[in-house]
Design a protein around this motif. Structure first.
Motif, PDB file in Angstrom:
ATOM      1  N   PHE A 413       0.744  -1.056  -0.246  1.00 20.20           N
ATOM      2  CA  PHE A 413       0.415  -0.243  -0.238  1.00 20.20           C
ATOM      3  C   PHE A 413       0.610   1.295  -0.210  1.00 20.20           C
ATOM      4  N   GLU A 414       0.503   2.208  -1.268  1.00 25.08           N
ATOM      5  CA  GLU A 414       1.088   3.151  -0.499  1.00 25.08           C
ATOM      6  C   GLU A 414       0.090   4.555  -0.208  1.00 25.08           C
ATOM      7  N   PRO A 415       0.261   4.760   1.075  1.00 26.05           N
ATOM      8  CA  PRO A 415      -0.275   5.964   1.932  1.00 26.05           C
ATOM      9  C   PRO A 415      -0.260   7.487   0.689  1.00 26.05           C
ATOM     10  N   ILE A 416      -1.701   8.150   0.841  1.00 31.30           N
ATOM     11  CA  ILE A 416      -1.994   9.119   0.099  1.00 31.30           C
ATOM     12  C   ILE A 416      -2.184  10.183   0.964  1.00 31.30           C
ATOM     13  N   TYR A 417      -3.347   9.848   2.256  1.00 36.92           N
ATOM     14  CA  TYR A 417      -2.952  10.646   3.431  1.00 36.92           C
ATOM     15  C   TYR A 417      -3.424   9.372   4.978  1.00 36.92           C
ATOM     16  N   ARG A 418      -3.179  10.255   5.210  1.00 30.83           N
ATOM     17  CA  ARG A 418      -3.211   9.400   6.733  1.00 30.83           C
ATOM     18  C   ARG A 418      -3.599  10.030   7.999  1.00 30.83           C
TER      19      ARG A 418
END
Length: 446
Positions: A413-418
């Motif tokens: 997974f490549e987070p965009i918003y956390r």
């Protein structure tokens, strides 16, 4: 004017001495006698079809007749009960004869603030308010077993369903009405499998009374405006989206809101069990699963059947309300990995758990090996949206790209918003840590 049952019209003053209209105690046995007399008379005077689906004019006419008959019946039994007592019984009988009994006190238009209702087999009634994650007990509402069974029969009867020892669990729909256009879903368990066995155990999930708009999500701070804009662009470009979250985190609600961004000219086919997502446009076709009919040769129509049929209907966008088993997941992910755009929800508390559970159900139900399941998920899903509950409030915790290549045999997974860990008094804050990957369309070979 009211009729006393003998053709004599009388006003309220003729039926009651308003100077002595205080409620007086009435023996419960006598109250039941009066109720049964009135119910029998109303059933004789009005067709069943009218009582089941009364118009506003019918409802007023029938209620007035009930009001009159209650007073007449008490006098016939040599009892003066008082105006308030008579009015309360008449209102209750109106609900029993023309509506859903005690449930009418919890459904629109009486109440519009509830998202869920549950009736325990002990008779306890609890509700959950919208935007809440906690149940509240209603000690003042104590329906008896007979009333609960009558209400359940009124819900199940028109759907040709029944709850009995041979069929001790049933899924049904709460029908849409002008006051409750969203309807709801019903789960009921027979007393034989729901000790202490006093009455059925019933859970009702109420659907929104109007389409969920993106602004509704933003007003409740489920996510930021920038995150919503990113999801808007993803939906408009046909990204394949998986929304995951635990029980009552708002997965279906968020999916419903995002559907507002689908281009107006697109043909949308949604597959549900039961139908929950309300998309306010004419180019939507719903396919609804159904169980096998007990005691008949009627076969079940599954979510997987619905997906397979949807693929033959030239959809621009597929929506699966929830992936509940490996067969449905395999049908949907196969369609999405070959280029079909779509979105679905899945029950999981975090992205890693979503991968583990999807791999498990694909293997257990559809015989897909773990390595093939991981590759299937990676190729079928572009974007994952995770919802959680923080401080008893629903929040999107992660939006992440799903990498197409496995890393060490696992999905990356490549987070965009956390979502940042908040301090007790701070507003929610999300950190942007990446960008939306361009969608790579699958190549089809002839």
């Amino acid at each position: 004017m009211f009729n006393d049952g003998n053709g004599n019209g009388k006003g309220l003053a003729g039926l009651y001495d308003l100077s002595q209209s205080a409620s007086r105690p009435v023996d419960e046995a006598l109250r039941e006698v009066v109720a049964n007399e009135v119910i029998d008379q109303i059933n004789r005077e009005f067709p069943v079809e009218t009582l089941r689906s009364p118009s506003d004019a019918d409802r007023q006419r029938i209620q007035e007749r009930i009001n009159a008959l209650v007073g007449v019946s008490f006098r016939r039994n040599n009892t003066y009960s008082g105006y308030q007592t008579d009015s309360a019984l008449a209102a209750e009988l109106g609900r029993r004869l023309m509506g859903l009994g005690f449930l009418d006190l919890l459904l629109p238009p009486a109440r519009t603030d509830l998202s869920e209702i549950c009736i325990y087999s002990s008779g306890l009634v609890q509700v959950m308010k919208k935007n809440s994650v906690r149940w509240e007990t209603l000690p003042e509402l104590k329906p008896d077993p007979g009333e609960i069974n009558r209400v359940l029969d009124r819900i199940l009867g028109p759907q040709n369903k029944s709850l009995n020892e041979a069929n001790p669990t049933v899924n049904a729909k709460l029908p849409a009405t002008p006051h409750n256009p969203g309807g709801g879903r019903v789960k009921a368990l027979h007393p034989v499998i729901a000790p202490p066995g006093r009455n059925p155990s019933i859970n009702i999930r109420l659907f929104e009374q109007k389409p969920v708009l993106p602004g509704w999500i933003l007003d409740r701070q489920m996510m930021s405006a920038e995150m919503m804009d990113l999801l808007r662009r993803a939906i408009e470009q046909g990204y394949r989206i998986l929304i995951t979250g635990g029980t009552r985190t708002g997965k279906t609600t968020l999916l419903s809101a995002l559907c507002n961004f689908l281009p107006s000219a697109w043909r949308i086919v949604k597959i549900e069990d039961p139908e929950e997502i309300w998309i306010d446009r004419s180019t939507v076709q719903t396919i609804e699963a159904r169980p096998a009919a007990l005691g008949t040769e009627i076969q079940p129509y599954t979510l997987a059947n619905g997906v397979d049929d949807a693929l033959r209907m030239s959809p621009d966008y597929l929506i699966l309300g929830e992936v509940r088993d490996g067969h449905a997941g395999l049908s949907l992910f196969r369609a999405m990995m070959t280029g079909h755009s779509g979105a679905c929800t899945f029950h999981a508390d975090n992205p890693r758990e979503a991968v583990r559970r999807l791999t498990t159900v694909l293997g257990a139900d559809a015989g897909v090996s773990p390595s093939d399941a991981l590759q299937l998920i990676a190729e079928a899903i572009d974007l994952l949206v995770q919802i959680g509950i923080r401080d008893e409030v629903r929040r999107v915790t992660v939006i992440a790209n799903v990498a197409k290549e496995l890393v060490n045999g696992d999905i990356r997974f490549e987070p965009i918003y956390r979502l940042d860990d908040p301090s007790p008094e701070s507003q929610p804050h999300w950190t942007k840590v990446g960008n939306l990957r361009p969608r790579i369309l699958a190549e089809t070979s002839l």
